[in-house]
Design a protein around this motif. Structure first.
Motif, PDB file in Angstrom:
ATOM      1  N   LEU A  39      32.155  51.343  37.769  1.00  0.00           N
ATOM      2  CA  LEU A  39      33.583  51.028  37.806  1.00  0.00           C
ATOM      3  C   LEU A  39      33.928  50.202  39.045  1.00  0.00           C
ATOM      4  CD1 LEU A  39      35.060  54.462  36.676  1.00  0.00           C
ATOM      5  CD2 LEU A  39      35.158  52.320  35.407  1.00  0.00           C
ATOM      6  N   ARG A  40      33.291  50.538  40.158  1.00  0.00           N
ATOM      7  CA  ARG A  40      33.541  49.797  41.395  1.00  0.00           C
ATOM      8  C   ARG A  40      33.090  48.336  41.244  1.00  0.00           C
ATOM      9  NH1 ARG A  40      30.969  52.949  44.622  1.00  0.00           N
ATOM     10  NH2 ARG A  40      29.074  51.720  44.846  1.00  0.00           N
ATOM     11  N   SER A  41      31.914  48.151  40.667  1.00  0.00           N
ATOM     12  CA  SER A  41      31.396  46.790  40.469  1.00  0.00           C
ATOM     13  C   SER A  41      32.256  46.008  39.483  1.00  0.00           C
ATOM     14  CB  SER A  41      29.950  46.871  39.966  1.00  0.00           C
ATOM     15  OG  SER A  41      29.445  45.588  39.677  1.00  0.00           O
ATOM     16  N   TRP A  42      32.689  46.668  38.413  1.00  0.00           N
ATOM     17  CA  TRP A  42      33.513  45.985  37.404  1.00  0.00           C
ATOM     18  C   TRP A  42      34.840  45.537  38.011  1.00  0.00           C
ATOM     19  CZ3 TRP A  42      38.211  47.384  34.932  1.00  0.00           C
ATOM     20  CH2 TRP A  42      38.550  46.582  33.834  1.00  0.00           C
ATOM     21  N   ALA A  43      35.444  46.378  38.816  1.00  0.00           N
ATOM     22  CA  ALA A  43      36.710  46.018  39.459  1.00  0.00           C
ATOM     23  C   ALA A  43      36.531  44.792  40.350  1.00  0.00           C
ATOM     24  CB  ALA A  43      37.247  47.198  40.258  1.00  0.00           C
ATOM     25  N   ALA A  44      35.427  44.753  41.100  1.00  0.00           N
ATOM     26  CA  ALA A  44      35.172  43.606  41.976  1.00  0.00           C
ATOM     27  C   ALA A  44      34.945  42.333  41.170  1.00  0.00           C
ATOM     28  CB  ALA A  44      33.964  43.898  42.855  1.00  0.00           C
ATOM     29  N   GLN A  45      34.268  42.446  40.033  1.00  0.00           N
ATOM     30  CA  GLN A  45      33.996  41.273  39.200  1.00  0.00           C
ATOM     31  C   GLN A  45      35.263  40.744  38.525  1.00  0.00           C
ATOM     32  OE1 GLN A  45      30.961  42.557  36.473  1.00  0.00           O
ATOM     33  NE2 GLN A  45      29.391  42.706  38.046  1.00  0.00           N
ATOM     34  N   ARG A  46      36.199  41.631  38.225  1.00  0.00           N
ATOM     35  CA  ARG A  46      37.417  41.237  37.512  1.00  0.00           C
ATOM     36  C   ARG A  46      38.516  40.731  38.443  1.00  0.00           C
ATOM     37  NH1 ARG A  46      38.183  39.466  32.505  1.00  0.00           N
ATOM     38  NH2 ARG A  46      36.436  40.224  31.261  1.00  0.00           N
ATOM     39  N   LEU A  47      38.411  40.997  39.708  1.00  0.00           N
ATOM     40  CA  LEU A  47      39.445  40.580  40.654  1.00  0.00           C
ATOM     41  C   LEU A  47      39.711  39.069  40.635  1.00  0.00           C
ATOM     42  CD1 LEU A  47      39.213  42.681  43.949  1.00  0.00           C
ATOM     43  CD2 LEU A  47      41.266  42.140  42.626  1.00  0.00           C
ATOM     44  N   PRO A  48      38.699  38.204  40.673  1.00  0.00           N
ATOM     45  CA  PRO A  48      38.967  36.758  40.657  1.00  0.00           C
ATOM     46  C   PRO A  48      39.749  36.302  39.426  1.00  0.00           C
ATOM     47  CG  PRO A  48      36.707  37.173  41.322  1.00  0.00           C
ATOM     48  CD  PRO A  48      37.254  38.477  40.849  1.00  0.00           C
ATOM     49  N   THR A  49      39.497  36.920  38.265  1.00  0.00           N
ATOM     50  CA  THR A  49      40.228  36.556  37.055  1.00  0.00           C
ATOM     51  C   THR A  49      41.702  36.933  37.184  1.00  0.00           C
ATOM     52  OG1 THR A  49      38.248  36.848  35.699  1.00  0.00           O
ATOM     53  CG2 THR A  49      40.373  36.890  34.556  1.00  0.00           C
ATOM     54  N   LEU A  50      41.965  38.118  37.702  1.00  0.00           N
ATOM     55  CA  LEU A  50      43.357  38.536  37.892  1.00  0.00           C
ATOM     56  C   LEU A  50      44.082  37.634  38.886  1.00  0.00           C
ATOM     57  CD1 LEU A  50      42.868  42.419  38.027  1.00  0.00           C
ATOM     58  CD2 LEU A  50      43.769  41.059  36.120  1.00  0.00           C
ATOM     59  N   GLU A  51      43.394  37.255  39.934  1.00  0.00           N
ATOM     60  CA  GLU A  51      44.012  36.365  40.928  1.00  0.00           C
ATOM     61  C   GLU A  51      44.288  34.981  40.332  1.00  0.00           C
ATOM     62  OE1 GLU A  51      41.048  36.645  43.923  1.00  0.00           O
ATOM     63  OE2 GLU A  51      41.919  38.442  44.862  1.00  0.00           O
ATOM     64  N   LYS A  52      43.411  34.517  39.462  1.00  0.00           N
ATOM     65  CA  LYS A  52      43.646  33.240  38.771  1.00  0.00           C
ATOM     66  C   LYS A  52      44.866  33.350  37.863  1.00  0.00           C
ATOM     67  CE  LYS A  52      41.345  32.183  35.113  1.00  0.00           C
ATOM     68  NZ  LYS A  52      40.255  31.835  34.160  1.00  0.00           N
TER      69      LYS A  52
END
Length: 242
Positions: free
Chosen positions: A209-222
């Motif tokens: 879950l920690r890794s998934w959150a980090a991977q998804r952050l750039p998409t949310l910021e975009k």
């Protein structure tokens, strides 16, 4: 500590030879070689076969070396047959579970709003934004569902109808006002989501879950940057409600 077999076998041999030599080296009365009857001394000499003793020691040492080699091979075989099992991943904490519940409902809201915007938005850029939300959040929903299942976290049910209420609040508007309210809602949802994902990426207990959150952050910021850009281009005058 038990001495090698080579040592334990050679010691008795040397001891026997020593005793035998001492016993056999004795003096006794006998006639001299001249037959004059004078007492004489005859010595019995015992010769030790040193080469044979050395060979026996060497053979025993070789046997000991073979035994050690056999034990090492057996130990290696056992280690290969029974590989070390990896440690189990940490169990998801209550904070991890709360993140899954909140994020699941947030994704449902984004998808429901995007579906409404695809039908009701007036501007093409707003409809394009809705298409981006549908594509990216559908993928995120599938990934999060797999992670929740792997960590035995039940997918939440929206008992408070938060999804329905959020969509109804946007759909009460029409035309350009609908566009603005939709974009503002998407922006607010992403500001909250980015903060939640950042906390999970930094402090989450469950590695997946920690890794998934980090991977998804750039998409949310975009998404946030794109939404801010569209919002800056929208008119602000109020339009009548439905």
């Amino acid at each position: 500590m038990t001495p090698p077999r080579s040592v334990t076998r050679v010691l008795p041999v040397l001891l026997v030879l020593s005793i035998t030599g001492a016993a056999c080296q004795h003096a006794y009365d006998t006639e001299s070689p001249d037959g004059d009857g004078t007492p004489g001394t005859q010595r019995v000499l015992v010769t030790v076969d040193e080469d044979a003793a050395r060979r026996e020691v060497a053979d025993d040492e070789a046997d000991d070396a073979l035994m050690v080699d056999a034990l090492m091979v057996e130990a290696i075989a056992i280690s290969i047959a029974e590989p070390t099992r990896p440690e189990a991943a940490p169990i998801a904490s209550e904070a991890d579970r709360a993140f899954v519940r909140t994020t699941t409902l947030d994704i449902e809201i984004e998808l429901a709003l995007a579906a409404s915007a695809a039908k009701n938005a007036e501007r093409d850029d707003v409809k394009a934004l809705a298409g981006m939300m549908t594509q990216d959040h559908t993928a995120a929903a599938a990934e999060l569902e797999a992670l929740a299942d792997a960590n035995h976290i039940p997918v939440p049910v929206d008992r408070n109808d938060r999804v329905a209420r959020t969509v109804a609040n946007v759909e009460q508007w029409v035309g350009r006002r609908f566009d603005r309210i939709y974009v503002e809602t998407v922006l607010a949802e992403h500001v909250a989501a980015i903060e939640s994902f950042r906390l999970q990426a930094e402090n989450g207990t469950q590695p997946g879950l920690r890794s998934w959150a980090a991977q998804r952050l750039p998409t949310l910021e975009k998404h946030l940057q794109h939404t801010q850009k569209i919002l800056a281009q929208l008119p602000s005058e109020p339009i009548a409600q439905r």
